[in-house]
Design a protein around this motif. Structure first.
Motif, PDB file in Angstrom:
ATOM      1  N   GLY A   1       0.841  -1.203   0.000  1.00 37.86           N
ATOM      2  CA  GLY A   1       0.000   0.000   0.000  1.00 37.86           C
ATOM      3  C   GLY A   1       0.874   1.250   0.000  1.00 37.86           C
ATOM      4  O   GLY A   1       0.845   2.045   0.940  1.00 37.86           O
ATOM      5  N   TYR A   2       1.648   1.423  -1.056  1.00 40.86           N
ATOM      6  CA  TYR A   2       2.630   2.520  -1.153  1.00 40.86           C
ATOM      7  C   TYR A   2       1.950   3.886  -1.223  1.00 40.86           C
ATOM      8  O   TYR A   2       2.494   4.887  -0.769  1.00 40.86           O
ATOM      9  N   ASN A   3       0.763   3.954  -1.831  1.00 37.43           N
ATOM     10  CA  ASN A   3       0.006   5.192  -2.018  1.00 37.43           C
ATOM     11  C   ASN A   3       0.897   6.245  -2.680  1.00 37.43           C
ATOM     12  O   ASN A   3       1.437   5.994  -3.746  1.00 37.43           O
ATOM     13  N   ASP A   4       1.087   7.420  -2.045  1.00 33.47           N
ATOM     14  CA  ASP A   4       1.890   8.456  -2.707  1.00 33.47           C
ATOM     15  C   ASP A   4       3.348   8.453  -2.242  1.00 33.47           C
ATOM     16  O   ASP A   4       4.085   9.404  -2.479  1.00 33.47           O
ATOM     17  N   GLY A   5       3.747   7.392  -1.562  1.00 30.39           N
ATOM     18  CA  GLY A   5       5.158   7.245  -1.183  1.00 30.39           C
ATOM     19  C   GLY A   5       5.549   8.006   0.066  1.00 30.39           C
ATOM     20  O   GLY A   5       6.732   8.094   0.396  1.00 30.39           O
ATOM     21  N   SER A   6       4.573   8.550   0.809  1.00 36.18           N
ATOM     22  CA  SER A   6       4.923   9.401   1.945  1.00 36.18           C
ATOM     23  C   SER A   6       5.625   8.624   3.069  1.00 36.18           C
ATOM     24  O   SER A   6       6.390   9.202   3.828  1.00 36.18           O
ATOM     25  N   PHE A   7       5.394   7.323   3.183  1.00 37.87           N
ATOM     26  CA  PHE A   7       6.098   6.552   4.217  1.00 37.87           C
ATOM     27  C   PHE A   7       7.506   6.148   3.735  1.00 37.87           C
ATOM     28  O   PHE A   7       8.494   6.384   4.417  1.00 37.87           O
ATOM     29  N   LEU A   8       7.582   5.577   2.535  1.00 42.09           N
ATOM     30  CA  LEU A   8       8.881   5.044   2.093  1.00 42.09           C
ATOM     31  C   LEU A   8       9.894   6.131   1.753  1.00 42.09           C
ATOM     32  O   LEU A   8      11.080   5.845   1.641  1.00 42.09           O
ATOM     33  N   LYS A   9       9.423   7.358   1.629  1.00 37.02           N
ATOM     34  CA  LYS A   9      10.412   8.412   1.357  1.00 37.02           C
ATOM     35  C   LYS A   9      11.374   8.577   2.552  1.00 37.02           C
ATOM     36  O   LYS A   9      12.454   9.119   2.403  1.00 37.02           O
ATOM     37  N   ASN A  10      10.998   8.025   3.698  1.00 38.93           N
ATOM     38  CA  ASN A  10      11.890   8.021   4.857  1.00 38.93           C
ATOM     39  C   ASN A  10      13.016   6.994   4.726  1.00 38.93           C
ATOM     40  O   ASN A  10      13.884   6.900   5.594  1.00 38.93           O
ATOM     41  N   PHE A  11      12.960   6.155   3.669  1.00 43.40           N
ATOM     42  CA  PHE A  11      13.939   5.064   3.528  1.00 43.40           C
ATOM     43  C   PHE A  11      14.746   5.180   2.237  1.00 43.40           C
ATOM     44  O   PHE A  11      15.183   4.182   1.691  1.00 43.40           O
ATOM     45  N   LYS A  12      14.905   6.414   1.763  1.00 50.43           N
ATOM     46  CA  LYS A  12      15.603   6.633   0.479  1.00 50.43           C
ATOM     47  C   LYS A  12      16.993   6.000   0.433  1.00 50.43           C
ATOM     48  O   LYS A  12      17.433   5.553  -0.611  1.00 50.43           O
ATOM     49  N   ASP A  13      17.675   5.966   1.581  1.00 50.55           N
ATOM     50  CA  ASP A  13      19.040   5.414   1.602  1.00 50.55           C
ATOM     51  C   ASP A  13      19.047   3.903   1.824  1.00 50.55           C
ATOM     52  O   ASP A  13      20.101   3.296   1.926  1.00 50.55           O
ATOM     53  N   TYR A  14      17.885   3.324   1.961  1.00 49.05           N
ATOM     54  CA  TYR A  14      17.790   1.881   2.248  1.00 49.05           C
ATOM     55  C   TYR A  14      17.333   1.133   1.002  1.00 49.05           C
ATOM     56  O   TYR A  14      16.944   1.732  -0.001  1.00 49.05           O
ATOM     57  N   ARG A  15      17.328  -0.186   1.090  1.00 52.55           N
ATOM     58  CA  ARG A  15      16.745  -0.993  -0.003  1.00 52.55           C
ATOM     59  C   ARG A  15      15.243  -1.070   0.285  1.00 52.55           C
ATOM     60  O   ARG A  15      14.833  -1.569   1.339  1.00 52.55           O
ATOM     61  N   TYR A  16      14.428  -0.541  -0.607  1.00 49.06           N
ATOM     62  CA  TYR A  16      12.983  -0.542  -0.358  1.00 49.06           C
ATOM     63  C   TYR A  16      12.193  -0.856  -1.624  1.00 49.06           C
ATOM     64  O   TYR A  16      12.644  -0.595  -2.739  1.00 49.06           O
ATOM     65  N   ILE A  17      10.991  -1.410  -1.413  1.00 47.46           N
ATOM     66  CA  ILE A  17      10.059  -1.676  -2.515  1.00 47.46           C
ATOM     67  C   ILE A  17       8.654  -1.324  -2.026  1.00 47.46           C
ATOM     68  O   ILE A  17       8.262  -1.684  -0.908  1.00 47.46           O
ATOM     69  N   GLY A  18       7.890  -0.617  -2.846  1.00 46.81           N
ATOM     70  CA  GLY A  18       6.492  -0.326  -2.541  1.00 46.81           C
ATOM     71  C   GLY A  18       5.595  -1.114  -3.485  1.00 46.81           C
ATOM     72  O   GLY A  18       5.899  -1.236  -4.671  1.00 46.81           O
ATOM     73  N   VAL A  19       4.519  -1.677  -2.922  1.00 47.31           N
ATOM     74  CA  VAL A  19       3.580  -2.434  -3.761  1.00 47.31           C
ATOM     75  C   VAL A  19       2.220  -1.740  -3.678  1.00 47.31           C
ATOM     76  O   VAL A  19       1.724  -1.484  -2.570  1.00 47.31           O
TER      77      VAL A  19
END
Ligand code: DWN
Ligand code: ZN
Length: 394
Positions: A102-120
């Motif tokens: 549930g990536y939506n507009d990316g507001s959560f995963l933008k906190n992990f820019k330096d990490y390995r991340y995937i949004g579905v």
């Protein structure tokens, strides 16, 4: 009907009548072909899972024009940042993979820019982002991620799991994707909070399930997983944050002494003999009559709604509040402005309109963002209508 999770018998305890699609904001031309379904809720006698009786196919709900954006509240963005900091400190190593369902507009995963991340997420997403999989999360997607980049140390899902009808497939996919010592952290509206506040507007097509500690424990168990902690969160009118690990795990990355706040498993198990299931419909009907009564006292005055939420679709349609009572609903979401509310067809306008032409009364529909909205609208001199301390206040 049989429970979608365990096959047990589901007993209906609530009927909210015919309802339109909660996020189906529409143009005038679409009025005549608007879709309605029966909004009914039941509880499973075996696993205590509170769930919708009739479903709208998810493809009708989460298309590329899905209007809700998680960043529409700065308090929610702050809440997400706090969770991200917690995860970085206690659950995710720098080399670990984090996956968000549930990536939506990316507001959560933008906190992990330096990490390995995937949004579905199957709904509208920024183009050309190689970190995004535009699909519903499933065992196929889980396998695809494992084969491409390996298992996840942390899986996060904020206000999404309760939207997924096939929870068994979902937990199966989590089991595939999760590292042996990893953790699934998810948040959703908490059934006990809904019950306590008679917050029946949390009930709508997108929310297939209303989780409790008991029901989450049971579904996790069915899939070789275990609920290891749960902490109540004040967001979205009362949510629970659940921590789920593999049942076999001994090297769970979160360590109790280091993160005591994550281990206050709140044992407010949903009791099946709970009278609330029987009394809930009556309590809601009392709340509906009370709101209709309050609005009747403001007749002749200009009254509007604040926040064209999904929740407001259930509230306004169940209470039959239309354009006669609310002149418009103001909302910051561009995709909703210029359209009409589902079912009642109340115009949605920008906050500019509200500021230029303030009404006498404003019904707070986005009540879960009350503090943020009151702060923002300090200059509004009219009356607020909102539900507090067990009654409607003006
Ligand atoms: O689970 C879900 C939750 C998390 O979000 C989804 N099924 C859909 C959605 O539900 P909702 O629409 O009831 O969420 P909100 O966060 O209560 O919606 C707030 C609405 O109010 C948005 O349309 C934005 C608007 N808003 C505004 O106009 N001014 C919000 C704030 C904070 C504001 O100041
Ligand atoms: Zn069940």
């Amino acid at each position: 009907m049989n429970c979608r999770v365990c096959g047990g018998e589901v007993k209906q305890f609530l009927d909210l009548g015919k309802q339109p699609i909660a996020n189906g904001f529409l143009t005038k031309r679409q009025f005549s072909k608007e879709f309605f379904y029966n909004l009914k809720v039941g509880v499973c006698a075996e696993c205590a899972m509170v769930q919708l009786i009739e479903l709208v196919p998810p493809g009708n709900l989460f298309g590329k024009n899905y209007p809700f954006k998680t960043s529409s509240s700065y308090q929610m963005v702050k809440h997400q940042k706090q969770l991200a900091d917690f995860i970085k400190k206690h659950a995710l190593e720098y080399s670990g993979l984090i996956v968000e369902i549930g990536y939506n507009d990316g507001s959560f995963l933008k906190n992990f820019k330096d990490y390995r991340y995937i949004g579905v997420d199957p709904s509208s997403l920024p183009k050309e982002n190689s970190h995004i999989i535009r699909e519903f999360f499933s065992p196929n997607v889980g396998n695809f991620i494992v084969e491409s980049v390996g298992q996840a140390q942390v899986i996060v899902s904020l206000n999404t799991l309760c939207h997924i009808p096939n929870l068994n497939e979902l937990f199966e996919a989590v089991n595939i994707l999760l590292e042996p010592g990893g953790v699934l952290i998810f948040e959703d509206p908490y059934w006990d909070s809904i019950k306590k506040d008679t917050a029946f507007d949390q009930i709508y097509d997108e929310h297939v399930y209303y989780f409790s500690v008991t029901s989450v424990e049971k579904v996790a168990e069915q899939h070789g997983l275990k609920l290891v902690a749960a902490t109540w969160q004040p967001v979205h009118g009362g949510s629970m944050r659940y921590f789920v690990a593999k049942a076999t795990t001994r090297t769970f990355i979160l360590k109790p002494p280091e993160v005591p706040e994550a281990w206050t498993l709140i044992e407010k198990a949903t009791s099946l003999s709970d009278e609330t299931f029987n009394g809930f419909q009556d309590a809601i009907d009392r709340k509906r009559r009370a709101l209709q009564g309050v609005l009747a006292t403001t007749e002749g005055k200009r009254t509007v709604g604040y926040g064209a939420t999904s929740k407001s679709t259930t509230l306004l349609n169940y209470c039959n509040i239309g354009r006669d009572q609310l002149e418009y609903i103001t909302d910051t979401t561009l995709a909703k402005q210029g359209k009409y509310s589902p079912g009642q067809h109340i115009p949605i306008v920008s906050p500019d309109e509200f500021h230029k032409n303030p009404p006498d009364y404003t019904l707070l529909l986005a009540w879960n963002h009350q503090a943020e909205i009151m702060e923002k609208e300090k200059k509004f001199k009219g009356g607020w209508i909102h539900y507090q301390r067990g009654g409607w206040q003006v």
